[in-house]
Design a protein around this motif. Structure first.
Motif, PDB file in Angstrom:
ATOM      1  N   SER A  62      44.915  43.739  45.270  1.00 45.00           N
ATOM      2  CA  SER A  62      46.273  44.266  45.382  1.00 45.00           C
ATOM      3  C   SER A  62      46.192  45.784  45.426  1.00 45.00           C
ATOM      4  O   SER A  62      45.530  46.388  44.571  1.00 45.00           O
ATOM      5  N   PRO A  63      46.854  46.431  46.389  1.00 46.12           N
ATOM      6  CA  PRO A  63      46.741  47.887  46.546  1.00 46.12           C
ATOM      7  C   PRO A  63      47.613  48.653  45.549  1.00 46.12           C
ATOM      8  O   PRO A  63      48.363  49.555  45.914  1.00 46.12           O
ATOM      9  N   LYS A  64      47.503  48.266  44.282  1.00 43.94           N
ATOM     10  CA  LYS A  64      48.311  48.885  43.227  1.00 43.94           C
ATOM     11  C   LYS A  64      47.404  49.429  42.123  1.00 43.94           C
ATOM     12  O   LYS A  64      46.307  48.926  41.905  1.00 43.94           O
ATOM     13  N   ILE A  65      47.918  50.434  41.414  1.00 44.11           N
ATOM     14  CA  ILE A  65      47.217  50.960  40.249  1.00 44.11           C
ATOM     15  C   ILE A  65      47.156  49.877  39.173  1.00 44.11           C
ATOM     16  O   ILE A  65      48.112  49.149  38.942  1.00 44.11           O
ATOM     17  N   ASN A  66      46.015  49.778  38.511  1.00 47.72           N
ATOM     18  CA  ASN A  66      45.720  48.757  37.496  1.00 47.72           C
ATOM     19  C   ASN A  66      45.525  47.365  38.090  1.00 47.72           C
ATOM     20  O   ASN A  66      45.443  46.382  37.349  1.00 47.72           O
ATOM     21  N   LYS A  67      45.458  47.291  39.411  1.00 46.54           N
ATOM     22  CA  LYS A  67      45.038  46.062  40.100  1.00 46.54           C
ATOM     23  C   LYS A  67      43.706  46.397  40.793  1.00 46.54           C
ATOM     24  O   LYS A  67      42.695  46.528  40.145  1.00 46.54           O
ATOM     25  N   SER A  68      43.719  46.556  42.109  1.00 50.51           N
ATOM     26  CA  SER A  68      42.479  46.952  42.793  1.00 50.51           C
ATOM     27  C   SER A  68      42.180  48.442  42.642  1.00 50.51           C
ATOM     28  O   SER A  68      41.043  48.868  42.830  1.00 50.51           O
ATOM     29  N   LEU A  69      43.204  49.216  42.299  1.00 44.92           N
ATOM     30  CA  LEU A  69      43.029  50.652  42.143  1.00 44.92           C
ATOM     31  C   LEU A  69      43.044  51.041  40.665  1.00 44.92           C
ATOM     32  O   LEU A  69      43.658  50.349  39.848  1.00 44.92           O
TER      33      LEU A  69
END
Length: 234
Positions: A62-69
């Motif tokens: 997922s291109p979200k902070i605390n997911k893949s980022l």
């Protein structure tokens, strides 16, 4: 392909963070962070996640902070943590399973002005994963398979994380075949590449896919171990 690579200003920006590691400087340069780091990282996650699904259809991304980022700000509250507020390396993770993204097997990478680091597995087991790992390798056949795989990866030019313990766990006979596997605190393989590769989107994706394809058997073993944690908790 939507992802064209990171800007040739990305690595210089990370060098600037390293030289100006404070929140005031970063907030004054947040637009550059968005343009050179965050936006292309999101594009990369979406693009490469689709490629990875050809290797492992159940991978999470997922291109979200605390997911893949990961957050650019470092958690400085932990004892012994680096007290510089900002990270000058950018981590991206594609994880498998429903557990913690750091405690289930993952395809991981980070880039900095110094390196592009590519790995699979879990580099540091917390106790539930460590217990599951040690239980898994009590089976002599699984130990032999894992040992053979690690040597195969090293023959291909990949590295294996160093052992984390000097003493064997209680009840483990160090004379048994491949007993050295009980000395690991995690189980992961990695490769270090020149960081400028991130600027060529097509070549970056092609290179990462080949590396992760080679590393996939270890990814699958560590994921199997992570499933044992869940089973034991039921």
């Amino acid at each position: 392909m939507d992802f064209k690579g990171f800007s040739n200003k990305t690595l210089p920006f990370l060098r600037a963070i390293r030289s100006n590691n404070n929140k005031e400087w970063f907030e004054a340069h947040r637009t550059e962070y968005d343009n050179y780091i965050l936006t292309p990282s999101r594009s990369f996650v979406e693009e490469f996640g689709e490629h990875l699904m050809a290797l492992e259809p159940t991978i999470n991304f997922s291109p979200k902070i605390n997911k893949s980022l990961f957050r650019i700000y470092r958690d400085t509250r932990r004892m012994g943590a680096n007290k510089e507020p900002l990270k000058h390396r950018i981590g991206i993770i594609f994880w498998q399973g429903n557990g913690s993204r750091m405690q289930t097997s993952s395809f991981y990478m980070h880039f900095s002005p110094d390196e592009l680091f590519v790995s699979v597995g879990v580099r540091w087991f917390e106790k539930p994963m460590l217990d599951a790992y040690r239980e898994y390798i009590k089976d002599s056949r699984k130990r032999e398979t894992l040992n053979r795989l690690l040597h195969s990866l090293m023959d291909k030019g990949y590295s294996v994380i160093e052992k984390g313990y000097k003493r064997y766990p209680s009840g483990i006979n160090k004379e048994m075949m491949y007993s050295h596997l009980f000395l690991y605190k995690g189980m992961a393989t990695y490769k270090i590449i020149e960081p400028n590769l991130i600027e060529n989107g097509e070549k970056l994706i092609e290179t990462l896919y080949k590396i992760y394809e080679d590393m996939l058997p270890l990814q699958q073993i560590v994921y199997e171990i992570s499933l044992r944690v869940k089973e034991e908790g039921k």
